[in-house]
Structures are given as structure tokens and as C-alpha cells.
Write an enzyme that holds these catalytic residues in place. Structure first.
Site, short mmCIF file in Angstrom:
data_model
loop_
_atom_site.label_atom_id
_atom_site.label_comp_id
_atom_site.label_asym_id
_atom_site.label_seq_id
_atom_site.Cartn_x
_atom_site.Cartn_y
_atom_site.Cartn_z
N ASN A 117 -1.72 6.95 -2.13
CA ASN A 117 -2.97 6.68 -1.42
C ASN A 117 -3.75 5.57 -2.12
O ASN A 117 -4.96 5.67 -2.33
CB ASN A 117 -3.83 7.95 -1.31
CG ASN A 117 -4.98 7.78 -0.33
OD1 ASN A 117 -4.86 7.03 0.65
ND2 ASN A 117 -6.09 8.46 -0.57
N HIS A 134 0.86 -1.18 0.00
CA HIS A 134 0.00 0.00 0.00
C HIS A 134 0.90 1.23 0.00
O HIS A 134 1.68 1.44 0.92
CB HIS A 134 -0.92 0.03 1.22
CG HIS A 134 -1.80 1.24 1.26
ND1 HIS A 134 -3.05 1.27 0.67
CD2 HIS A 134 -1.60 2.48 1.79
CE1 HIS A 134 -3.58 2.47 0.85
NE2 HIS A 134 -2.72 3.21 1.52
N CYS A 135 0.78 2.03 -1.04
CA CYS A 135 1.62 3.22 -1.18
C CYS A 135 0.87 4.42 -0.62
O CYS A 135 -0.13 4.85 -1.18
CB CYS A 135 1.98 3.45 -2.65
SG CYS A 135 3.03 4.89 -2.92
N LYS A 136 1.36 4.95 0.49
CA LYS A 136 0.67 6.10 1.09
C LYS A 136 0.90 7.36 0.27
O LYS A 136 0.13 8.32 0.39
CB LYS A 136 1.13 6.30 2.52
CG LYS A 136 2.57 6.70 2.69
CD LYS A 136 2.91 6.85 4.17
CE LYS A 136 4.35 7.27 4.38
NZ LYS A 136 4.68 7.39 5.82
#
Length: 213
Positions: A46, A41-43
Site C-alpha cells: 500500500n 505502486h505496490c498494492k
């Protein structure tokens, strides 16, 4: 819509989604959905990176790296030109139509040096991320599988050594993530909640239940 379509033949069941999912899927707590072939999950984006968008994510990283390298080369060439041609640089900077900021040559050189330093830092970060994913592709692994495998190796090594201090474990996890928070977000934002059929009572769902297989 969820990234992992319901599949009665999948052999894995997500308790949070309450449905069967494909092998290699993982439930992301940040996105609140199962993601097929979950990578991380790439913050920064998002969004989760998985089967549907991994190629686009990799292309994005490659394009950003190419752009940063191009900007760094252009900045280095311009700094070298200003240094070798001070008279021409002064005449160019004195042109109010092209440079209304009225910078001196030394100020312009300092700004270029700061710009190059920023490009070098960005190039290192993006280049490390790009090289890391090239390595993962060659190994046929996802980011999440890599981090889990490294944790398993650290746990086995810790058992063999009879224990390890907390600082050493944190350093090992940082090294395993290969890029700090940029990659560690795939783990810190998303606990593994995927369980296999018949493993619903397994209390260790965060890591063991989320491994592929």
C-alpha cells in the site's frame, strides 16, 4: 508529504500537484502525490516504491526470499528425517508435551508435504520478483519504464503486423509485467499524469508524458 520536492530547475510540471517535479518522477493516482524516480505502486505494501525506499523494498524482497528458502530447506530436512526414522518419529509424535495435537506419522508427513508445496510456490513468486528487479538494476531501468518500453515495442510490432487481437495484447502485457498483479499494480493503479514543461496540451499524458527524458 510528497516524495518529490518542488524544484524550479526540474523541467517537468505536474498538473495534479501543480508544481515542478524532478525528471523521472511520476504522479501516482493511488497515493495522490508525485514520486521521485517512480518504480511502481505496490498494492501489497500500500505504498509507492521510488527513490526514497527502493533499496528498502529490494532488501525486503531479498530477505523474504532467503526466509522462504530457509523454511523450505528445513521442511525438506524434517520430511526426510521422518521418512528415514519412522520409529523415532512415532516416539516424538507420541510425546504429548511436545506434540499435543496427536498427529500420526502419515498425517505429519502429509502436512510437511503441503508445507513444502506452499514454500515452493512462494519461492517461485518471490524469486521471480527478485530476479526481475536484479535484471532491472543491471539495465538501469525502473519497473514502470520497463512496462512502458514493452508496450511501445508491442505497439510498434502491432503496427508492423497490421493489427493484433485483444487476447494477444493482454498476453503480451502479462508477460511484460513479469509476475502478474504483483508488478502490474504499478501500472493499473497509477496512470501517468506527469507532463513536461510545454507539454500541458498533450492529450497522451498517460504513457508518453510519463516516460523519462
Amino acid at each position: 508529504d510528497d516524495d518529490d520536492d518542488d524544484d524550479d530547475e526540474a523541467g517537468l510540471f505536474c498538473q495534479l500537484c501543480d508544481r515542478n517535479v524532478h525528471a523521472g518522477s511520476k504522479h501516482c493516482r493511488a497515493c495522490d502525490k508525485c514520486v521521485a524516480h517512480f518504480d511502481h505502486h505496490c498494492k501489497w505494501l500500500n505504498n509507492c516504491v521510488g527513490a526514497r525506499n527502493y533499496h528498502s523494498f529490494f532488501a525486503l524482497v531479498a530477505v523474504v526470499l532467503w526466509q522462504v528458502c530457509g523454511q523450505m530447506c528445513a521442511g525438506a530436512w524434517l520430511l526426510a528425517w521422518v521418512t528415514r526414522n519412522p520409529a523415532d518419529a512415532d516416539a516424538l509424535l507420541d510425546d504429548d508435551d511436545r506434540f499435543p495435537s496427536h498427529l500420526t506419522r502419515l498425517e505429519f508427513q502429509a502436512a510437511l508435504a503441503a508445507y513444502l508445496l506452499l514454500c515452493v510456490c512462494l519461492g517461485y513468486l518471490v524469486g521471480d520478483l527478485f530476479a526481475f528487479h536484479v535484471l532491472l538494476i543491471r539495465r538501469g531501468m525502473t519497473t514502470y519504464e520497463y512496462i512502458v518500453s514493452r508496450r511501445d515495442e508491442e505497439a510498434a510490432a502491432e503496427d508492423g503486423r497490421g493489427g493484433r487481437d485483444g487476447a494477444g495484447v493482454r498476453r503480451a502485457h502479462w508477460k511484460a509485467a513479469k509476475g502478474g498483479d504483483v508488478l502490474r499494480c504499478g501500472c493499473s493503479w497509477c496512470g501517468g499524469n506527469r507532463v513536461g514543461v510545454g507539454d500541458e496540451d498533450d492529450g497522451d499524458g498517460d504513457a508518453r508524458g510519463s516516460a523519462t527524458g
